[in-house]
Design an enzyme around this catalytic site. Structure first.
Site, PDB file in Angstrom:
ATOM      1  N   TYR A  46       0.829  -1.205   0.000  1.00 33.56           N
ATOM      2  CA  TYR A  46       0.000   0.000   0.000  1.00 33.56           C
ATOM      3  C   TYR A  46       0.869   1.264   0.000  1.00 33.56           C
ATOM      4  CZ  TYR A  46      -3.707  -3.294   1.387  1.00 33.56           C
ATOM      5  OH  TYR A  46      -4.586  -4.347   1.446  1.00 33.56           O
TER       6      TYR A  46
HETATM    7  P1  NAP Z   1     -13.928   0.033   1.441  1.00 28.22           P
HETATM    8  O1  NAP Z   1     -13.397   0.099   2.799  1.00 28.22           O
HETATM    9  O2  NAP Z   1     -15.065  -0.885   1.179  1.00 28.22           O
HETATM   10  O3  NAP Z   1     -14.344   1.469   0.914  1.00 28.22           O
HETATM   11  C1  NAP Z   1     -13.555   2.595   1.121  1.00 28.22           C
HETATM   12  C2  NAP Z   1     -14.342   3.792   0.585  1.00 28.22           C
HETATM   13  O4  NAP Z   1     -15.581   3.897   1.287  1.00 28.22           O
HETATM   14  C3  NAP Z   1     -13.631   5.110   0.756  1.00 28.22           C
HETATM   15  O5  NAP Z   1     -13.935   5.886  -0.392  1.00 28.22           O
HETATM   16  C4  NAP Z   1     -14.284   5.722   1.987  1.00 28.22           C
HETATM   17  O6  NAP Z   1     -14.318   7.133   1.933  1.00 28.22           O
HETATM   18  C5  NAP Z   1     -15.684   5.200   1.874  1.00 28.22           C
HETATM   19  N1  NAP Z   1     -16.314   5.017   3.189  1.00 28.22           N
HETATM   20  C6  NAP Z   1     -15.754   4.554   4.336  1.00 28.22           C
HETATM   21  N2  NAP Z   1     -16.656   4.502   5.320  1.00 28.22           N
HETATM   22  C7  NAP Z   1     -17.825   4.962   4.805  1.00 28.22           C
HETATM   23  C8  NAP Z   1     -19.123   5.138   5.324  1.00 28.22           C
HETATM   24  N3  NAP Z   1     -19.409   4.832   6.593  1.00 28.22           N
HETATM   25  N4  NAP Z   1     -20.079   5.637   4.497  1.00 28.22           N
HETATM   26  C9  NAP Z   1     -19.814   5.922   3.216  1.00 28.22           C
HETATM   27  N5  NAP Z   1     -18.596   5.765   2.647  1.00 28.22           N
HETATM   28  C10 NAP Z   1     -17.619   5.276   3.435  1.00 28.22           C
HETATM   29  O7  NAP Z   1     -12.794  -0.369   0.395  1.00 28.22           O
HETATM   30  P2  NAP Z   1     -11.232  -0.700   0.443  1.00 28.22           P
HETATM   31  O8  NAP Z   1     -10.429   0.433   0.942  1.00 28.22           O
HETATM   32  O9  NAP Z   1     -10.924  -1.270  -0.897  1.00 28.22           O
HETATM   33  O10 NAP Z   1     -11.138  -1.938   1.460  1.00 28.22           O
HETATM   34  C11 NAP Z   1     -10.903  -1.759   2.832  1.00 28.22           C
HETATM   35  C12 NAP Z   1      -9.516  -2.222   3.213  1.00 28.22           C
HETATM   36  O11 NAP Z   1      -9.333  -3.596   2.897  1.00 28.22           O
HETATM   37  C13 NAP Z   1      -8.378  -1.542   2.444  1.00 28.22           C
HETATM   38  O12 NAP Z   1      -8.182  -0.213   2.871  1.00 28.22           O
HETATM   39  C14 NAP Z   1      -7.261  -2.492   2.717  1.00 28.22           C
HETATM   40  O13 NAP Z   1      -6.728  -2.299   4.026  1.00 28.22           O
HETATM   41  C15 NAP Z   1      -7.973  -3.837   2.618  1.00 28.22           C
HETATM   42  N6  NAP Z   1      -7.868  -4.460   1.268  1.00 28.22           N
HETATM   43  C16 NAP Z   1      -7.245  -5.665   1.170  1.00 28.22           C
HETATM   44  C17 NAP Z   1      -7.109  -6.272  -0.081  1.00 28.22           C
HETATM   45  C18 NAP Z   1      -6.401  -7.589  -0.181  1.00 28.22           C
HETATM   46  O14 NAP Z   1      -6.083  -8.018  -1.298  1.00 28.22           O
HETATM   47  N7  NAP Z   1      -6.151  -8.252   0.911  1.00 28.22           N
HETATM   48  C19 NAP Z   1      -7.620  -5.654  -1.240  1.00 28.22           C
HETATM   49  C20 NAP Z   1      -8.280  -4.431  -1.092  1.00 28.22           C
HETATM   50  C21 NAP Z   1      -8.409  -3.854   0.156  1.00 28.22           C
HETATM   51  P3  NAP Z   1     -13.303   8.087   2.767  1.00 28.22           P
HETATM   52  O15 NAP Z   1     -11.941   7.407   2.737  1.00 28.22           O
HETATM   53  O16 NAP Z   1     -13.371   9.376   2.047  1.00 28.22           O
HETATM   54  O17 NAP Z   1     -13.831   8.207   4.174  1.00 28.22           O
END
Ligand code: NAP
Length: 272
Positions: A46
Site C-alpha cells: 500500500y
Molecule cells: P472500502 O473500505 O469498502 O471502501 C472505502 C471507501 O468507502 C472510501 O472511499 C471511503 O471514503 C468510503 N467510506 C468509508 N466509510 C464509509 C461510510 N461509513 N459511508 C460511506 N462511505 C464510506 O474499500 P477498500 O479500501 O478497498 O477496502 C478496505 C480495506 O481492505 C483496504 O483499505 C485495505 O486495508 C484492505 N484491502 C485488502 C485487499 C487484499 O487483497 N487483501 C484488497 C483491497 C483492500 P473516505 O476514505 O473518504 O472516508
C-alpha cells in the site's frame, strides 16, 4: 465495539477494523482507535510502504498491546528469507517490534510450503504473533494449512461485501472448520439496486445508523467474521464504529439476504 476471538489465536479483536489502502489519514485512524477500532490492516504494497509509515505515526501514542496490527507480504517477496526481510522492513516503517498477524497477500509463484515455513520462522522469532493468508480459495487454503508444521492459519482476508457474497459458500465454511477468522476487505462496495438501497435506509433509520453501518453489521453477523473498512473522513469513521455494536434482527438479516442475494461462483475467488 464487539470484540471476538480472531480464529484460534487466543486474541480478542474488534469486529470492525480499519483499512489503510492506498494510504490512510493519520488523524482519522487515531479517531477510529479512540472509538475502539483497534484492529488495523495494512500491507507493504500500500502506497509502496507509505501506508505502513502513516499507520506507524498514527499508532505511536498508543500502548502496543491495545492494538491488533496486521500487515501483508507481497508474493514476490514470499521466499523463506524474503518473508523475513519484508517483515523487518514493515516493522521498521510501522515503528513496532512485532505484528499481531502477517499475511501472504495473494498466492504467487513461490511454493506455498516455503512461504508458510518462513512465516513460522517469524512466529518462532517473536516477530509476528500469528500468520494468515489473503485471497485464498479453499484448495489454496488446504495446501497452505498442510504445509504448516507448528502454526495454524489465523485468517483468510477476502473480498466480501453485499455484491460479492460467494465467500459464504466457500471460504467461510473452510474458516469455520479450521478455526480461522474470515476478514472482509472492500466491505462497503455494493450493487446499487433501488429495492436494496431502500431496505438499507429503512433498517439504518430504525437503528439510527447509516446504510453502510448496516452493511458492515450484516457482514460480521457470523461470529468468525471481521470487516476492515477504510475511511479518511471522520464522519465515515464514526459511522463504521457504530456497526461494531449494531445487532440486526433476524428478520432484518433475512431481508438483506434476499435484497443482495449471493450469486453462484463460476471461477476463482474474485479479488481487488
Ligand atoms: P472500502 O473500505 O469498502 O471502501 C472505502 C471507501 O468507502 C472510501 O472511499 C471511503 O471514503 C468510503 N467510506 C468509508 N466509510 C464509509 C461510510 N461509513 N459511508 C460511506 N462511505 C464510506 O474499500 P477498500 O479500501 O478497498 O477496502 C478496505 C480495506 O481492505 C483496504 O483499505 C485495505 O486495508 C484492505 N484491502 C485488502 C485487499 C487484499 O487483497 N487483501 C484488497 C483491497 C483492500 P473516505 O476514505 O473518504 O472516508
Amino acid at each position: 465495539m464487539k470484540r471476538r476471538p480472531f480464529g484460534t489465536t487466543g486474541f480478542d479483536v474488534a469486529a470492525i477494523g480499519q483499512g489503510t489502502w492506498p494510504v490512510p489519514d493519520r488523524d482519522a485512524l487515531r479517531h477510529g482507535i479512540d472509538l475502539g477500532m483497534t484492529h488495523i490492516d495494512t500491507a507493504e504494497l500500500y502506497g509502496d510502504g507509505r501506508s505502513e509509515e502513516i499507520v506507524g505515526e498514527a499508532i505511536a501514542p498508543y500502548p502496543r498491546e491495545s492494538l491488533f496490527v496486521v500487515s501483508k507480504v507481497m508474493p514476490s517477496n514470499a521466499t523463506r528469507i524474503g518473508v523475513a526481510r519484508a517483515c523487518e522492513r514493515s516493522l521498521r516503517r510501522l515503528g513496532i517490534d512485532y505484528l499481531d498477524c502477517y499475511l501472504l497477500h495473494w498466492r504467487g509463484a513461490v511454493a506455498l510450503d516455503e512461504t508458510m515455513h518462513g512465516l513460522e520462522d517469524l512466529v518462532r522469532d517473536g516477530k509476528i504473533r500469528s500468520l494468515g493468508v489473503s485471497n485464498f480459495d479453499p484448495w489454496d487454503l488446504r495446501e497452505a494449512a498442510a504445509a504448516l508444521e507448528q502454526e495454524r492459519i489465523a485468517c483468510n482476508q477476502v473480498l466480501y461485501n453485499l455484491g460479492e457474497r460467494t465467500p459464504e459458500a466457500y471460504e467461510l465454511p473452510w474458516a469455520r472448520a479450521s478455526g480461522a477468522a474470515l476478514v472482509a476487505y472492500t466491505p462497503l462496495a455494493r450493487p446499487k439496486n433501488a429495492g436494496g438501497e431502500e431496505l438499507l435506509a429503512e433498517v439504518a433509520a430504525r437503528h439510527r445508523v447509516t446504510p453502510e453501518a448496516v452493511a458492515l453489521a450484516f457482514l460480521v453477523r457470523d461470529p468468525i467474521a471481521f470487516a476492515i473498512p477504510k475511511a479518511a473522513s471522520m464522519r465515515h469513521v464514526e459511522a463504521n464504529v457504530a456497526a461494531g455494536s449494531l445487532q440486526l434482527e433476524d428478520a432484518e438479516l433475512a431481508a438483506i439476504d434476499a435484497a443482495f442475494p449471493a450469486r453462484a461462483r463460476t471461477g476463482p475467488l474474485p479479488m481487488n
